[in-house]
Motif scaffolding. Structure first.
Motif, PDB file in Angstrom:
ATOM      1  N   HIS A  33       0.865  -1.167   0.000  1.00  0.00           N
ATOM      2  CA  HIS A  33       0.000   0.000   0.000  1.00  0.00           C
ATOM      3  C   HIS A  33       0.907   1.224   0.000  1.00  0.00           C
ATOM      4  CE1 HIS A  33      -3.167  -2.767   0.918  1.00  0.00           C
ATOM      5  NE2 HIS A  33      -2.847  -2.917   2.190  1.00  0.00           N
ATOM      6  N   MET A  34       0.443   2.315  -0.561  1.00  0.00           N
ATOM      7  CA  MET A  34       1.279   3.500  -0.690  1.00  0.00           C
ATOM      8  C   MET A  34       0.582   4.739  -0.152  1.00  0.00           C
ATOM      9  SD  MET A  34       4.043   2.371  -2.091  1.00  0.00           S
ATOM     10  CE  MET A  34       4.833   3.907  -2.550  1.00  0.00           C
ATOM     11  N   GLY A  35       1.398   5.654   0.363  1.00  0.00           N
ATOM     12  CA  GLY A  35       0.845   6.907   0.871  1.00  0.00           C
ATOM     13  C   GLY A  35       1.720   8.081   0.491  1.00  0.00           C
ATOM     14  N   TRP A  36       1.102   9.267   0.484  1.00  0.00           N
ATOM     15  CA  TRP A  36       1.817  10.526   0.354  1.00  0.00           C
ATOM     16  C   TRP A  36       1.603  11.318   1.635  1.00  0.00           C
ATOM     17  CZ3 TRP A  36       5.108  12.013  -3.460  1.00  0.00           C
ATOM     18  CH2 TRP A  36       5.052  11.339  -4.682  1.00  0.00           C
ATOM     19  N   PHE A  37       2.672  11.878   2.137  1.00  0.00           N
ATOM     20  CA  PHE A  37       2.648  12.754   3.299  1.00  0.00           C
ATOM     21  C   PHE A  37       3.394  14.034   2.949  1.00  0.00           C
ATOM     22  CE2 PHE A  37       1.089  10.032   6.766  1.00  0.00           C
ATOM     23  CZ  PHE A  37       1.086   8.802   6.121  1.00  0.00           C
ATOM     24  N   ARG A  38       3.182  15.059   3.738  1.00  0.00           N
ATOM     25  CA  ARG A  38       3.915  16.297   3.519  1.00  0.00           C
ATOM     26  C   ARG A  38       4.343  16.886   4.850  1.00  0.00           C
ATOM     27  NH1 ARG A  38      -1.029  19.930   0.941  1.00  0.00           N
ATOM     28  NH2 ARG A  38      -2.234  20.221   2.860  1.00  0.00           N
ATOM     29  N   GLN A  39       5.362  17.728   4.753  1.00  0.00           N
ATOM     30  CA  GLN A  39       5.930  18.307   5.971  1.00  0.00           C
ATOM     31  C   GLN A  39       6.440  19.706   5.694  1.00  0.00           C
ATOM     32  OE1 GLN A  39       9.386  16.242   7.586  1.00  0.00           O
ATOM     33  NE2 GLN A  39       8.624  16.608   9.663  1.00  0.00           N
ATOM     34  N   THR A  40       6.126  20.619   6.604  1.00  0.00           N
ATOM     35  CA  THR A  40       6.671  21.972   6.565  1.00  0.00           C
ATOM     36  C   THR A  40       7.657  22.129   7.709  1.00  0.00           C
ATOM     37  OG1 THR A  40       4.764  22.733   7.824  1.00  0.00           O
ATOM     38  CG2 THR A  40       4.660  22.970   5.435  1.00  0.00           C
ATOM     39  N   PRO A  41       8.562  23.089   7.611  1.00  0.00           N
ATOM     40  CA  PRO A  41       9.601  23.241   8.641  1.00  0.00           C
ATOM     41  C   PRO A  41       9.020  23.347  10.044  1.00  0.00           C
ATOM     42  CG  PRO A  41      10.136  24.582   6.754  1.00  0.00           C
ATOM     43  CD  PRO A  41       8.766  24.044   6.496  1.00  0.00           C
ATOM     44  N   GLY A  42       9.551  22.547  10.934  1.00  0.00           N
ATOM     45  CA  GLY A  42       9.135  22.594  12.326  1.00  0.00           C
ATOM     46  C   GLY A  42       7.841  21.863  12.629  1.00  0.00           C
ATOM     47  N   LYS A  43       7.233  21.283  11.612  1.00  0.00           N
ATOM     48  CA  LYS A  43       5.967  20.584  11.816  1.00  0.00           C
ATOM     49  C   LYS A  43       6.137  19.081  11.582  1.00  0.00           C
ATOM     50  CE  LYS A  43       3.445  24.357  12.362  1.00  0.00           C
ATOM     51  NZ  LYS A  43       2.547  24.790  11.262  1.00  0.00           N
ATOM     52  N   GLU A  44       5.175  18.329  12.064  1.00  0.00           N
ATOM     53  CA  GLU A  44       5.201  16.887  11.848  1.00  0.00           C
ATOM     54  C   GLU A  44       4.708  16.541  10.436  1.00  0.00           C
ATOM     55  OE1 GLU A  44       4.409  15.359  16.432  1.00  0.00           O
ATOM     56  OE2 GLU A  44       2.909  15.032  14.873  1.00  0.00           O
ATOM     57  N   LEU A  45       5.011  15.340  10.035  1.00  0.00           N
ATOM     58  CA  LEU A  45       4.459  14.827   8.794  1.00  0.00           C
ATOM     59  C   LEU A  45       2.941  14.777   8.884  1.00  0.00           C
ATOM     60  CD1 LEU A  45       6.890  11.851   8.192  1.00  0.00           C
ATOM     61  CD2 LEU A  45       6.503  13.698   6.561  1.00  0.00           C
ATOM     62  N   THR A  46       2.292  15.204   7.820  1.00  0.00           N
ATOM     63  CA  THR A  46       0.838  15.116   7.784  1.00  0.00           C
ATOM     64  C   THR A  46       0.397  14.297   6.579  1.00  0.00           C
ATOM     65  OG1 THR A  46       0.657  17.204   6.575  1.00  0.00           O
ATOM     66  CG2 THR A  46       0.496  17.307   8.961  1.00  0.00           C
ATOM     67  N   PHE A  47      -0.653  13.558   6.766  1.00  0.00           N
ATOM     68  CA  PHE A  47      -1.190  12.675   5.744  1.00  0.00           C
ATOM     69  C   PHE A  47      -1.806  13.496   4.612  1.00  0.00           C
ATOM     70  CE2 PHE A  47      -3.183   9.237   3.692  1.00  0.00           C
ATOM     71  CZ  PHE A  47      -4.499   9.577   3.453  1.00  0.00           C
ATOM     72  N   VAL A  48      -1.558  13.030   3.371  1.00  0.00           N
ATOM     73  CA  VAL A  48      -2.148  13.676   2.204  1.00  0.00           C
ATOM     74  C   VAL A  48      -3.101  12.723   1.496  1.00  0.00           C
ATOM     75  CG1 VAL A  48      -1.683  14.745  -0.037  1.00  0.00           C
ATOM     76  CG2 VAL A  48      -0.145  15.164   1.900  1.00  0.00           C
ATOM     77  N   ALA A  49      -2.579  11.554   1.102  1.00  0.00           N
ATOM     78  CA  ALA A  49      -3.389  10.602   0.336  1.00  0.00           C
ATOM     79  C   ALA A  49      -2.768   9.225   0.450  1.00  0.00           C
ATOM     80  CB  ALA A  49      -3.481  11.020  -1.126  1.00  0.00           C
ATOM     81  N   ALA A  50      -3.585   8.192   0.224  1.00  0.00           N
ATOM     82  CA  ALA A  50      -3.096   6.822   0.259  1.00  0.00           C
ATOM     83  C   ALA A  50      -3.891   5.990  -0.733  1.00  0.00           C
ATOM     84  CB  ALA A  50      -3.201   6.237   1.666  1.00  0.00           C
ATOM     85  N   ILE A  51      -3.271   4.873  -1.125  1.00  0.00           N
ATOM     86  CA  ILE A  51      -3.910   3.989  -2.104  1.00  0.00           C
ATOM     87  C   ILE A  51      -3.532   2.558  -1.774  1.00  0.00           C
ATOM     88  CG2 ILE A  51      -1.973   4.211  -3.733  1.00  0.00           C
ATOM     89  CD1 ILE A  51      -4.105   4.186  -6.001  1.00  0.00           C
ATOM     90  N   THR A  52      -4.498   1.662  -1.874  1.00  0.00           N
ATOM     91  CA  THR A  52      -4.228   0.269  -1.582  1.00  0.00           C
ATOM     92  C   THR A  52      -3.411  -0.382  -2.697  1.00  0.00           C
ATOM     93  OG1 THR A  52      -6.411  -0.252  -2.459  1.00  0.00           O
ATOM     94  CG2 THR A  52      -6.211  -0.046  -0.071  1.00  0.00           C
ATOM     95  N   ARG A  53      -2.906  -1.552  -2.441  1.00  0.00           N
ATOM     96  CA  ARG A  53      -1.870  -2.143  -3.286  1.00  0.00           C
ATOM     97  C   ARG A  53      -2.281  -2.331  -4.741  1.00  0.00           C
ATOM     98  NH1 ARG A  53      -1.189  -8.243  -0.982  1.00  0.00           N
ATOM     99  NH2 ARG A  53       0.286  -8.303  -2.710  1.00  0.00           N
ATOM    100  N   TYR A  54      -3.552  -2.584  -5.000  1.00  0.00           N
ATOM    101  CA  TYR A  54      -3.997  -2.725  -6.392  1.00  0.00           C
ATOM    102  C   TYR A  54      -4.810  -1.537  -6.869  1.00  0.00           C
ATOM    103  CZ  TYR A  54      -2.359  -7.492  -5.873  1.00  0.00           C
ATOM    104  OH  TYR A  54      -1.570  -8.595  -5.660  1.00  0.00           O
ATOM    105  N   GLY A  55      -4.796  -0.471  -6.074  1.00  0.00           N
ATOM    106  CA  GLY A  55      -5.470   0.746  -6.489  1.00  0.00           C
ATOM    107  C   GLY A  55      -6.971   0.732  -6.333  1.00  0.00           C
ATOM    108  N   ILE A  56      -7.500  -0.218  -5.577  1.00  0.00           N
ATOM    109  CA  ILE A  56      -8.950  -0.354  -5.443  1.00  0.00           C
ATOM    110  C   ILE A  56      -9.534   0.769  -4.586  1.00  0.00           C
ATOM    111  CG2 ILE A  56     -10.817  -1.840  -4.640  1.00  0.00           C
ATOM    112  CD1 ILE A  56      -9.310  -2.841  -7.120  1.00  0.00           C
ATOM    113  N   THR A  57      -8.819   1.119  -3.527  1.00  0.00           N
ATOM    114  CA  THR A  57      -9.332   2.098  -2.574  1.00  0.00           C
ATOM    115  C   THR A  57      -8.330   3.234  -2.409  1.00  0.00           C
ATOM    116  OG1 THR A  57     -10.479   0.333  -1.376  1.00  0.00           O
ATOM    117  CG2 THR A  57     -10.225   2.435  -0.235  1.00  0.00           C
ATOM    118  N   THR A  58      -8.852   4.447  -2.380  1.00  0.00           N
ATOM    119  CA  THR A  58      -8.025   5.623  -2.125  1.00  0.00           C
ATOM    120  C   THR A  58      -8.557   6.387  -0.928  1.00  0.00           C
ATOM    121  OG1 THR A  58      -9.311   6.937  -3.698  1.00  0.00           O
ATOM    122  CG2 THR A  58      -7.331   5.865  -4.535  1.00  0.00           C
TER     123      THR A  58
END
Length: 128
Positions: A33-58
């Motif tokens: 499964h894959m995810g995208w996260f983002r981070q700004t200086p001084g902040k924690e990683l925040t969730f952006v988007a994710a997708i299951t291994r065969y792309g069925i669910t986002t």
């Protein structure tokens, strides 16, 4: 073990679009499964988007829902994040991450600590 390399970041104006890519090597991407996260200086990683291994669910964070689209091409071992209608608050380093396809992904897809492998990140800067 899988190695991840992000690309596609850059400097754009508000309202523009970018497509980030995350290329995987070492293992077949469909194992993860894959995810995208983002981070700004001084902040924690925040969730952006994710997708299951065969792309069925986002999954999307509320802040990007309707503007960003996550997709994957397992034949190319690549995951994408299409970002439309970019806003200055989208400015961050964007990271892709891989999870070893546990069955309860729906319960933790938004938790960075649960992912097993990470790329080095790509900077996205949106000017107003």
């Amino acid at each position: 073990q899988v190695q991840l390399v992000e690309s596609g970041g850059g400097l754009v104006q508000a309202g523009d679009s970018l497509r980030l890519s995350c290329a995987a090597s070492g293992r077949t991407l469909s194992n993860y499964h894959m995810g995208w996260f983002r981070q700004t200086p001084g902040k924690e990683l925040t969730f952006v988007a994710a997708i299951t291994r065969y792309g069925i669910t986002t999954y999307y964070s509320d802040s990007v829902k309707g503007r960003f689209t996550i997709s994957r091409d397992n034949a190319k071992n690549t995951v994408y994040l299409q970002m439309n209608g970019l806003k200055p608050e989208d400015t961050a380093v964007y990271y892709c991450a891989a999870d070893r396809a546990a069955t309860d992904f729906s319960t933790y897809y938004f938790t960075a600590a649960k992912y097993d492998y990470w790329g080095q990140g790509t900077q996205v800067t949106v000017s107003s």
